[in-house]
Design a protein around this motif. Structure first.
Motif, short mmCIF file in Angstrom:
data_model
loop_
_atom_site.label_atom_id
_atom_site.label_comp_id
_atom_site.label_asym_id
_atom_site.label_seq_id
_atom_site.Cartn_x
_atom_site.Cartn_y
_atom_site.Cartn_z
N SER A 16 2.30 2.96 -4.69
CA SER A 16 3.78 2.98 -4.98
C SER A 16 5.23 3.39 -4.30
O SER A 16 5.76 2.95 -2.71
CB SER A 16 4.51 2.06 -5.50
N ILE A 17 4.56 4.53 -4.84
CA ILE A 17 5.64 5.91 -4.51
C ILE A 17 4.98 6.57 -2.23
O ILE A 17 6.72 6.31 -2.30
CB ILE A 17 5.73 6.76 -5.28
N ALA A 18 4.29 6.58 -2.16
CA ALA A 18 4.10 6.57 -1.17
C ALA A 18 3.90 5.60 0.26
O ALA A 18 5.29 6.38 1.27
CB ALA A 18 2.41 7.48 -1.00
N LYS A 19 3.87 4.41 -0.45
CA LYS A 19 4.54 3.14 0.77
C LYS A 19 5.93 3.57 1.17
O LYS A 19 6.33 2.87 2.10
CB LYS A 19 4.18 2.54 -0.67
N ALA A 20 6.77 3.89 -0.26
CA ALA A 20 7.89 3.29 -0.02
C ALA A 20 8.55 4.70 0.30
O ALA A 20 9.54 4.64 1.80
CB ALA A 20 9.08 3.20 -1.03
N LEU A 21 8.36 5.80 0.66
CA LEU A 21 7.70 7.19 1.15
C LEU A 21 8.27 6.98 2.85
O LEU A 21 8.69 7.07 3.17
CB LEU A 21 6.90 8.40 0.31
N SER A 202 6.88 9.08 -16.28
CA SER A 202 6.61 8.11 -16.85
C SER A 202 8.21 7.82 -17.44
O SER A 202 8.32 6.89 -17.45
CB SER A 202 6.45 9.20 -19.13
N ASP A 203 9.52 8.50 -17.68
CA ASP A 203 10.95 7.55 -17.46
C ASP A 203 11.47 7.59 -16.96
O ASP A 203 12.06 7.89 -16.88
CB ASP A 203 11.36 8.90 -18.46
N MET A 204 10.81 7.53 -14.98
CA MET A 204 12.22 7.69 -14.39
C MET A 204 11.90 6.15 -13.42
O MET A 204 10.31 5.36 -13.65
CB MET A 204 11.77 9.11 -13.05
N THR A 205 12.36 5.51 -12.96
CA THR A 205 11.67 4.23 -11.70
C THR A 205 11.72 4.73 -10.45
O THR A 205 11.48 5.81 -10.42
CB THR A 205 12.88 3.35 -11.64
N VAL A 210 11.49 7.96 -5.64
CA VAL A 210 11.55 8.14 -4.50
C VAL A 210 13.41 9.05 -3.92
O VAL A 210 12.63 10.03 -3.14
CB VAL A 210 11.58 6.70 -3.33
N SER A 211 14.15 8.65 -4.80
CA SER A 211 15.09 9.86 -3.90
C SER A 211 14.49 10.77 -4.53
O SER A 211 15.01 12.10 -3.32
CB SER A 211 15.32 9.29 -5.32
N LYS A 212 13.87 11.57 -5.34
CA LYS A 212 13.95 12.99 -5.87
C LYS A 212 12.63 13.20 -4.82
O LYS A 212 12.95 14.36 -4.22
CB LYS A 212 12.84 12.96 -7.16
N ILE A 213 11.64 12.99 -4.49
CA ILE A 213 11.02 13.77 -3.76
C ILE A 213 12.22 13.19 -1.14
O ILE A 213 11.47 14.11 -1.30
CB ILE A 213 9.46 12.76 -3.16
#
Ligand code: DC
Length: 221
Positions: A16-21, A202-205, A210-213
């Protein structure tokens, strides 16, 4: 070409994260787990039960896996047939984990993955991307989350797909078992690359991760 490598255990949210990025950066998303899943499907169809099967090497010569993109979504073709919709079952994930321990399987897929990353800017996720496939990636992330959180995410994902007969404890057990196998195999085990950033989601949406990366991508430039 630019590349971002995302590795981590099952259900950490890598895809999900790789897709959004990849959408935000205009890169191509490469889901390497789907390739191992396609190999599992192929071996399943051919009746291969385990890594001791003497037909594996000759079958690999007959195996052709290719990737195409339709509306930005990765489609996996197994010997010319689109198998993308057949790959998500946990049973296939388990088999993919088993067959991914075979050296010749990995050699074949790693070559394909490197070829793809040579042509395009990519966000690639898997287990050995930062350590083996793209050791010179511009940014490496090791994404994890507690097994409870990962099991809950898988549970909700399966529920949304219409599955009703679900046991969250069983899902957690399966996730833990698969991680153990992936982390302890001899060839290219799942581990954090020395130069990878560790992120516990664990505790991140999803948006927070995505914003962090994305902020890390900016820093790298
Ligand atoms: O990410 P996934 O759940 O779709 O991956 C399925 C299995 O494939 C995983 O348990 C181990 C294997 N795999 C691998 O060995 N190396 C990769 N780069 C990606 C997946």
């Amino acid at each position: 070409m630019n590349s971002i490598a995302i590795d981590g255990p099952a259900g950490a949210g890598k895809s999900s994260i790789a897709k959004a990025l990849s959408k935000r950066l205009g890169y191509i998303y490469i889901d390497t787990g789907a390739m191992y899943r396609a190999v599992a499907l192929f071996f399943l169809d051919e009746g291969v039960k385990d890594s001791e099967d003497s037909r594996i090497e000759s079958l690999l010569e007959k195996l052709d896996i290719s990737i195409k993109y339709e509306d930005g979504t990765q489609k996996v073709f197994l010997n010319g047939v689109d198998v993308s919709d057949k790959l998500r079952l946990e049973q296939i994930g388990k088999l993919a984990s088993k067959f991914s321990a075979i050296g010749s399987v990995r050699e074949k897929l790693v070559a394909l993955q490197r070829k793809l990353a040579k042509k395009e800017n990519v966000v690639m996720d898997g287990r050995d991307i930062g350590t083996v496939v793209l050791p010179n990636a511009d940014l490496k992330i090791y994404l994890s989350a507690s097994s409870k959180v990962r099991a809950k995410r898988r549970y909700l994902e399966l529920l949304e797909k219409g599955n009703t007969d679900l046991d969250i404890n069983l899902i957690e057990d399966e996730i833990i078992k698969r991680d153990e196998a992936d982390m302890n195999r001899e060839i290219s085990p799942l581990k954090q690359a020395e130069d990878a950033y560790y992120l516990d989601s664990s505790d991140m949406t999803l948006e927070e991760v995505v914003s962090k990366i994305l902020s890390m991508v900016k820093e790298e430039k």
